[in-house]
Design a protein around this motif. Sequence first.
Motif, PDB file in Angstrom:
ATOM      1  N   ASP A 187     -32.970   8.624  -5.301  1.00  0.00           N
ATOM      2  CA  ASP A 187     -32.602   7.357  -4.677  1.00  0.00           C
ATOM      3  C   ASP A 187     -33.048   6.217  -5.581  1.00  0.00           C
ATOM      4  O   ASP A 187     -34.090   6.287  -6.230  1.00  0.00           O
TER       5      ASP A 187
ATOM      6  N   PRO B 245     -23.556   2.228   3.686  1.00  0.00           N
ATOM      7  CA  PRO B 245     -22.712   2.768   2.619  1.00  0.00           C
ATOM      8  C   PRO B 245     -21.403   1.994   2.523  1.00  0.00           C
ATOM      9  O   PRO B 245     -20.737   1.756   3.533  1.00  0.00           O
TER      10      PRO B 245
ATOM     11  N   TRP C 197     -31.606  10.787   4.447  1.00  0.00           N
ATOM     12  CA  TRP C 197     -30.151  10.685   4.300  1.00  0.00           C
ATOM     13  C   TRP C 197     -29.533  12.022   3.882  1.00  0.00           C
ATOM     14  O   TRP C 197     -28.438  12.376   4.316  1.00  0.00           O
TER      15      TRP C 197
ATOM     16  N   THR D  70     -23.611   7.726  -3.596  1.00  0.00           N
ATOM     17  CA  THR D  70     -23.250   6.799  -2.533  1.00  0.00           C
ATOM     18  C   THR D  70     -23.890   5.442  -2.806  1.00  0.00           C
ATOM     19  O   THR D  70     -25.081   5.365  -3.100  1.00  0.00           O
ATOM     20  N   LYS D  71     -23.097   4.389  -2.718  1.00  0.00           N
ATOM     21  CA  LYS D  71     -23.625   3.035  -2.819  1.00  0.00           C
ATOM     22  C   LYS D  71     -23.898   2.498  -1.418  1.00  0.00           C
ATOM     23  O   LYS D  71     -23.106   2.732  -0.504  1.00  0.00           O
ATOM     24  N   ALA D  72     -25.004   1.792  -1.264  1.00  0.00           N
ATOM     25  CA  ALA D  72     -25.352   1.213   0.037  1.00  0.00           C
ATOM     26  C   ALA D  72     -25.812  -0.224  -0.167  1.00  0.00           C
ATOM     27  O   ALA D  72     -26.588  -0.514  -1.080  1.00  0.00           O
TER      28      ALA D  72
ATOM     29  N   SER E   3     -24.384   3.033 -10.770  1.00  0.00           N
ATOM     30  CA  SER E   3     -25.041   4.012  -9.901  1.00  0.00           C
ATOM     31  C   SER E   3     -25.741   5.073 -10.731  1.00  0.00           C
ATOM     32  O   SER E   3     -25.220   5.544 -11.745  1.00  0.00           O
TER      33      SER E   3
ATOM     34  N   PRO F  67     -28.480   4.971   6.310  1.00  0.00           N
ATOM     35  CA  PRO F  67     -29.646   5.305   5.473  1.00  0.00           C
ATOM     36  C   PRO F  67     -30.715   4.236   5.539  1.00  0.00           C
ATOM     37  O   PRO F  67     -30.422   3.040   5.681  1.00  0.00           O
TER      38      PRO F  67
ATOM     39  N   ASN G 299     -28.331   9.836  -6.048  1.00  0.00           N
ATOM     40  CA  ASN G 299     -27.509  10.341  -4.950  1.00  0.00           C
ATOM     41  C   ASN G 299     -27.154   9.214  -3.999  1.00  0.00           C
ATOM     42  O   ASN G 299     -26.076   9.202  -3.407  1.00  0.00           O
ATOM     43  N   ILE G 300     -28.085   8.262  -3.855  1.00  0.00           N
ATOM     44  CA  ILE G 300     -27.797   7.054  -3.105  1.00  0.00           C
ATOM     45  C   ILE G 300     -28.424   5.873  -3.840  1.00  0.00           C
ATOM     46  O   ILE G 300     -29.582   5.932  -4.259  1.00  0.00           O
TER      47      ILE G 300
ATOM     48  N   SER H 177     -25.903  14.866   4.766  1.00  0.00           N
ATOM     49  CA  SER H 177     -24.835  14.940   3.775  1.00  0.00           C
ATOM     50  C   SER H 177     -23.877  16.074   4.115  1.00  0.00           C
ATOM     51  O   SER H 177     -24.232  17.045   4.767  1.00  0.00           O
TER      52      SER H 177
END
Length: 445
Positions: A201, A268, A301, A313-315, A215, A292, A218-219, A305
């Motif tokens: 993360d 997200p 999070w 994943t973008k948040a 990115s 998340p 994973n997030i 999945s």
Amino acid sequence: MLRFLIFICLAWSVSSDPDEECHTFTKLNFPNILVGTSLKVRLLWYTENFTCAKLIDSVLPLSFNTTKKTTFVIHGYRPTGSKPVWLAELIESLLQVEDMNVIVVDWNRGATNLIYSIASGYTWQVAEILKETIDQMLANGASLDNIYMIGVSLGAHIAGFVGQMFDGKLGRITGLDPAGPSFNGKPPNERLDHTDAQFVDVIHSDTDALGFKESLGNIDFYPNGGSDQPGCPQTIFSGLAYFKCDHQRSVFLYLSSLKKDCNITAYPCESYRDYLDGNCISCGAGQSRPCPLLGYYADQWKNYSKENDPPVTKAFFDTAGEKPFCIYHYFVDIMTWNKNIRRGYISIKLTDQDGNTIESKIRHEPATFQQYQQVRLLARFSQDIDQVKGLSLGFSTGPVLWPKYKLRIIWIKLRSITHPEKPQMCRYDIVLRENDEAAFKPIVC
């Protein structure tokens, strides 16, 4: 007399026991900065006592409990040679939230150089030293699942290199605004990547200057879009704070998650614009997974999945300018029946039973209101209230005095995203006159 001498000798031998000595982060001064420093890595180990570190040399101490979770904290570039201002608070907070080993990777000798490229050139060597330490831990019963690395700036890429050396089997890596200079555009094996651990993360808080924009995990969390952070200086006249405030904000946001002053929720989304437009509702109430959480508990999070989820994943989320940085989100759904299209801005005030009021002005762009078409807006408040007893709405098309338009609302629905357990509130048949505030009592939908 002989007994007294024996007592003094015993006392000296106990007090000089290196295993009992408290070690501190390397402090350097101005001459060190000018001359530069060569690499020297010191591993400072903390357990129950967050104010006293033991030094891990070439061999693990016998008292090191390898069955515990071990968290490595890796700082970044240190152009002034000083101790990171956030370090003591981070150590204390980690030890308070969970029984673990905390190892501070002190590579201040190496990170302190006027020339940034010299410091960044040491990152792989630091990673190799950490691999040797982890190999010892594994030989003494540790598990890669229990290895967690928190890397700040250059430290994030160091953590990634360590993860590569273990084929991505480390338990977790958190990158706090990974360094951009010297790493932008590099392939995954030359920077932090989502394959470097079982869960990665990343918090991006300075994408337009010192941080990495793309990115990496994973997030990937992008507070306030990832660049300019509220509360940070806007001009160079603020001195050094102008350059480092956005970059350091990632660390203080992470610290906020440890203190649990509030849970910072992210959403997200494909872009910050979509987030602001209220288009990111794939999580939370009524959805198959929760939204998340930023920081220490972000790894929850991965429990939700799915096989067809993208690897990255973008948040996005917004923050306040001061600790604990939390913003409280509400979705506002509006249906209008004006025959002519109206474009304008909505402001919302919520009032509780004690008369306390919070306000949100949704002004990133004008909303378009068309007959019988639902408009969804994202309202953001710096505080929250327990129960909504009063609701006030304002409508404006801009800085015009005449004519004053009216916005005829069929219904408005208000739903808390931060606290989805709260009931959705509604109101029907409202007429808003431009620049005039309309107050009414909402009802449970």
